[in-house]
Design a protein around this motif. Structure first.
Motif, PDB file in Angstrom:
ATOM      1  N   LEU A 190      10.329  21.494  -6.480  1.00 47.91           N
ATOM      2  CA  LEU A 190      10.559  20.074  -6.694  1.00 47.91           C
ATOM      3  C   LEU A 190       9.668  19.186  -5.833  1.00 47.91           C
ATOM      4  N   GLY A 191       8.758  19.779  -5.086  1.00 44.21           N
ATOM      5  CA  GLY A 191       7.832  18.960  -4.318  1.00 44.21           C
ATOM      6  C   GLY A 191       6.821  18.240  -5.178  1.00 44.21           C
ATOM      7  N   SER A 192       6.586  18.730  -6.403  1.00 41.02           N
ATOM      8  CA  SER A 192       5.536  18.133  -7.230  1.00 41.02           C
ATOM      9  C   SER A 192       5.943  17.983  -8.693  1.00 41.02           C
ATOM     10  N   ILE A 193       7.222  18.132  -8.996  1.00 40.29           N
ATOM     11  CA  ILE A 193       7.664  18.049 -10.385  1.00 40.29           C
ATOM     12  C   ILE A 193       9.084  17.499 -10.399  1.00 40.29           C
ATOM     13  N   SER A 194       9.438  16.765 -11.441  1.00 41.01           N
ATOM     14  CA  SER A 194      10.752  16.133 -11.510  1.00 41.01           C
ATOM     15  C   SER A 194      11.840  17.168 -11.780  1.00 41.01           C
ATOM     16  N   PRO A 195      13.105  16.859 -11.423  1.00 42.72           N
ATOM     17  CA  PRO A 195      14.202  17.796 -11.722  1.00 42.72           C
ATOM     18  C   PRO A 195      14.318  18.119 -13.211  1.00 42.72           C
ATOM     19  N   TRP A 248      21.214  17.749 -12.946  1.00 40.07           N
ATOM     20  CA  TRP A 248      21.887  17.113 -11.805  1.00 40.07           C
ATOM     21  C   TRP A 248      21.793  17.994 -10.564  1.00 40.07           C
ATOM     22  N   PHE A 249      21.902  19.299 -10.743  1.00 41.57           N
ATOM     23  CA  PHE A 249      21.833  20.210  -9.604  1.00 41.57           C
ATOM     24  C   PHE A 249      20.482  20.093  -8.906  1.00 41.57           C
ATOM     25  N   TYR A 250      19.407  20.112  -9.670  1.00 44.56           N
ATOM     26  CA  TYR A 250      18.081  20.009  -9.062  1.00 44.56           C
ATOM     27  C   TYR A 250      17.796  18.614  -8.524  1.00 44.56           C
ATOM     28  N   LEU A 251      18.410  17.601  -9.106  1.00 45.82           N
ATOM     29  CA  LEU A 251      18.309  16.273  -8.522  1.00 45.82           C
ATOM     30  C   LEU A 251      18.945  16.272  -7.132  1.00 45.82           C
ATOM     31  N   GLY A 252      20.083  16.941  -6.996  1.00 47.27           N
ATOM     32  CA  GLY A 252      20.736  17.063  -5.700  1.00 47.27           C
ATOM     33  C   GLY A 252      19.910  17.871  -4.715  1.00 47.27           C
ATOM     34  N   VAL A 253      19.310  18.986  -5.174  1.00 42.48           N
ATOM     35  CA  VAL A 253      18.470  19.800  -4.297  1.00 42.48           C
ATOM     36  C   VAL A 253      17.303  18.979  -3.771  1.00 42.48           C
ATOM     37  N   ARG A 254      16.704  18.137  -4.647  1.00 34.02           N
ATOM     38  CA  ARG A 254      15.571  17.324  -4.224  1.00 34.02           C
ATOM     39  C   ARG A 254      15.980  16.257  -3.206  1.00 34.02           C
TER      40      ARG A 254
END
Length: 305
Positions: A190-195, A248-254
């Motif tokens: 997620l450093g270079s791509i959206s969730p 939503w999970f990856y949004l939270g991780v980011r």
């Protein structure tokens, strides 16, 4: 240009926490839906059906919201392939295989150990210690989740699981390991791509791995048209269990990091018990309410500033 996460203001924090809580609510229903599907379909076919449909919906969504999938570098392609292998292919194969062997309550017990596994392995790989309040919050949420799952009889549940440890339990241990990999790899991806894009690429790669596995292994039993119940369960797994909560999970991780996001999964059994009481009129004991309160307290402690 690398994707830079904006700093969250309080109102955005509240929306994110609400989304992660709803994520847990939606995942609470996947145990019931997965149990229904596993009764009619082999694990590989069930996982393919879930993520084939989910990938199509994600492709439409990423085109609508972001204009399409971004092109990947070789490094990003490798990361997305690992995400698809761990969080989509392996996790779901182990998840469906476990549901075919053991009750949903036992499966939920193993899922409750996801946050502490993420925290421990993340700390080891990063060679750092978590803040004491986050560590305490994760432990409190874990204790609360186990109380909810066991109905207050923690010793009885652990003895039962230990005495009957078999294929299903081994599958769930492997599923937990797969999800830990998916969560921690996501922090790098997620450093270079959206969730949304990361979830879509992971679903696509995962579906390809599942299809390859089916081609190599072949169907383990004659395939039949699914019943209406099974079809509805697959639809729920694809939409309510994948497209929405995975993003939503990856949004939270980011925004929050793997450990603070993973602790929300301990709300899954709480919502599962609540839904059972509300819809199926299952008994709701005082110990379950106390366990639910501990989970909520643990989530709050882990995520408080």
């Amino acid at each position: 240009m690398p994707h830079v996460a904006p700093r969250l203001v309080p109102s955005q924090n509240i929306r994110l926490y609400a989304s992660l809580s709803m994520m847990a609510f939606l995942w609470g229903g996947t145990f019931v839906a997965g149990r229904l599907v596993s009764a009619e379909m082999p694990p590989l076919v069930a996982a393919m059906a879930r993520f084939g449909l989910a990938a199509l919906l994600l492709l439409w969504l990423v085109r609508k919201e972001e204009g399409g999938l971004p092109r990947l570098t070789w490094r990003q392609s490798g990361l997305m392939a690992l995400l698809g292998l761990s969080g989509v292919c392996l996790y779901n194969l182990f998840f469906f295989a476990a549901l075919a062997e053991m009750p949903a309550s036992r499966t939920a017990l193993f899922v409750a150990f996801n946050p502490i596994a993420v925290a421990l392995i993340g700390a080891l790989t990063a060679q750092r210690l978590l803040p004491i309040d986050q560590t305490a919050g994760i432990c409190v949420a874990l204790i609360g989740a186990v109380i909810v799952i066991s109905g207050g009889d923690i010793a009885g549940l652990l003895i039962d699981v230990g005495a009957g440890f078999g294929r299903g339990e081994l599958f769930m241990l492997a599923a937990v390991g797969s999800w830990v990999g998916y969560t921690l790899l996501g922090r790098t991806a997620l450093g270079s791509i959206s969730p949304l894009a990361a979830t879509t690429w992971a679903a696509l790669f995962g579906f390809v791995f599942l299809a390859m596995g089916l081609l190599i292994a072949g169907p383990t039993q004659p395939l039949q048209l699914p019943t209406l119940t099974c079809t509805l369960a697959i639809l729920y797994l694809a939409i309510g269990g994948t497209v929405v909560p995975f993003v939503w999970f990856y949004l939270g991780v980011r925004e929050l990091g793997p450990e603070r996001t993973a602790v929300f999964t301990n709300l899954v059994p709480v919502f599962g018990v609540g839904l059972g009481a509300a819809i199926l009129h299952e008994p709701l004991e005082a110990a379950m309410l106390a366990g639910g309160a501990l989970v909520i307290a643990g989530v709050f402690l882990t995520n408080r500033k």
